[in-house]
Design a protein around this motif. Structure first.
Motif, PDB file in Angstrom:
ATOM      1  N   ILE A  17     -58.500 -28.833  65.937  1.00  0.00           N
ATOM      2  CA  ILE A  17     -58.236 -28.770  67.832  1.00  0.00           C
ATOM      3  C   ILE A  17     -57.865 -29.633  68.312  1.00  0.00           C
ATOM      4  CG2 ILE A  17     -58.541 -27.774  69.078  1.00  0.00           C
ATOM      5  CD1 ILE A  17     -60.081 -25.267  67.515  1.00  0.00           C
ATOM      6  N   ASN A  18     -58.349 -30.821  67.804  1.00  0.00           N
ATOM      7  CA  ASN A  18     -58.455 -31.991  68.503  1.00  0.00           C
ATOM      8  C   ASN A  18     -57.561 -32.669  68.673  1.00  0.00           C
ATOM      9  OD1 ASN A  18     -60.660 -31.514  70.589  1.00  0.00           O
ATOM     10  ND2 ASN A  18     -62.207 -33.242  68.599  1.00  0.00           N
ATOM     11  N   GLU A  19     -56.517 -32.507  67.520  1.00  0.00           N
ATOM     12  CA  GLU A  19     -55.440 -33.978  66.948  1.00  0.00           C
ATOM     13  C   GLU A  19     -54.535 -32.883  68.019  1.00  0.00           C
ATOM     14  OE1 GLU A  19     -54.430 -34.179  62.893  1.00  0.00           O
ATOM     15  OE2 GLU A  19     -56.328 -34.538  62.555  1.00  0.00           O
ATOM     16  N   ILE A  20     -54.407 -31.654  68.355  1.00  0.00           N
ATOM     17  CA  ILE A  20     -52.801 -30.886  68.683  1.00  0.00           C
ATOM     18  C   ILE A  20     -52.834 -31.298  70.243  1.00  0.00           C
ATOM     19  CG2 ILE A  20     -51.976 -28.161  69.648  1.00  0.00           C
ATOM     20  CD1 ILE A  20     -53.816 -27.291  66.926  1.00  0.00           C
ATOM     21  N   ARG A  21     -54.756 -31.372  70.785  1.00  0.00           N
ATOM     22  CA  ARG A  21     -53.778 -31.918  72.241  1.00  0.00           C
ATOM     23  C   ARG A  21     -53.345 -33.427  71.992  1.00  0.00           C
ATOM     24  NH1 ARG A  21     -60.178 -31.142  74.346  1.00  0.00           N
ATOM     25  NH2 ARG A  21     -60.476 -29.561  73.496  1.00  0.00           N
ATOM     26  N   GLN A  48     -46.562 -32.573  61.135  1.00  0.00           N
ATOM     27  CA  GLN A  48     -47.710 -32.361  61.776  1.00  0.00           C
ATOM     28  C   GLN A  48     -48.845 -30.982  61.581  1.00  0.00           C
ATOM     29  OE1 GLN A  48     -48.407 -34.113  65.437  1.00  0.00           O
ATOM     30  NE2 GLN A  48     -51.179 -33.590  65.211  1.00  0.00           N
ATOM     31  N   ILE A  49     -47.840 -29.853  62.304  1.00  0.00           N
ATOM     32  CA  ILE A  49     -48.604 -28.466  62.740  1.00  0.00           C
ATOM     33  C   ILE A  49     -48.788 -28.185  60.377  1.00  0.00           C
ATOM     34  CG2 ILE A  49     -47.568 -25.923  62.472  1.00  0.00           C
ATOM     35  CD1 ILE A  49     -46.267 -26.922  65.062  1.00  0.00           C
ATOM     36  N   GLN A  50     -47.982 -28.305  59.686  1.00  0.00           N
ATOM     37  CA  GLN A  50     -47.522 -28.094  58.016  1.00  0.00           C
ATOM     38  C   GLN A  50     -48.949 -28.261  57.305  1.00  0.00           C
ATOM     39  OE1 GLN A  50     -44.458 -28.918  56.386  1.00  0.00           O
ATOM     40  NE2 GLN A  50     -43.063 -26.860  57.285  1.00  0.00           N
ATOM     41  N   GLU A  51     -49.326 -29.661  57.868  1.00  0.00           N
ATOM     42  CA  GLU A  51     -50.535 -30.756  57.671  1.00  0.00           C
ATOM     43  C   GLU A  51     -51.774 -29.870  57.976  1.00  0.00           C
ATOM     44  OE1 GLU A  51     -52.915 -33.283  55.553  1.00  0.00           O
ATOM     45  OE2 GLU A  51     -50.898 -32.847  55.391  1.00  0.00           O
TER      46      GLU A  51
END
Length: 122
Positions: A118-122, A91-94
């Motif tokens: 940013i919202n996906e990180i939460r 997910q971080i790479q994407e």
């Protein structure tokens, strides 16, 4: 004159013989009783040792089974953590790839795609 020729001498000789016979019977009986007790308690001690050896083997087997179950559970937990970690890394790479491709990445404000990342990180 001999000691056995007198009535007192015969009485003392008889008393001495009876005393020796009584002591001999007591020693013989006491020895047999001791031998029986020794045999009985030797058998009981041997049985107790055998019972303890069986109990020890059963306890070692139980502990091994519990340890093996704990190891298997820990291996499953580690595998799950590794899978979750890999998922987060993907997910971080994407998100990093999307950020690198964002044309508004150097702009003064956040665009809608930046807010979504940013919202996906939460």
């Amino acid at each position: 004159m001999s000691l056995l020729a007198t009535p007192g001498g015969r009485f003392l000789a008889g008393l001495l013989g009876a005393l020796l016979l009584s002591v001999g019977a007591y020693v013989y009986g006491d020895h047999r009783g001791y031998a029986r007790a020794a045999t009985t308690y030797t058998a009981q001690i041997a049985q107790t040792k055998a019972d303890l050896a069986t109990a020890r083997a059963a306890e070692i087997e139980r502990q091994n089974a519990v340890n093996d179950a704990a190891k298997a559970a820990e291996a499953r937990s580690i595998a799950k953590m590794q899978a979750d970690n890999q998922s987060l890394q993907d997910q971080i790479q994407e998100l990093q790839r999307e950020a690198d491709q964002d044309p508004n990445a150097n702009g003064p404000a956040l665009g809608s795609s930046s807010v979504r990342r940013i919202n996906e990180i939460r």
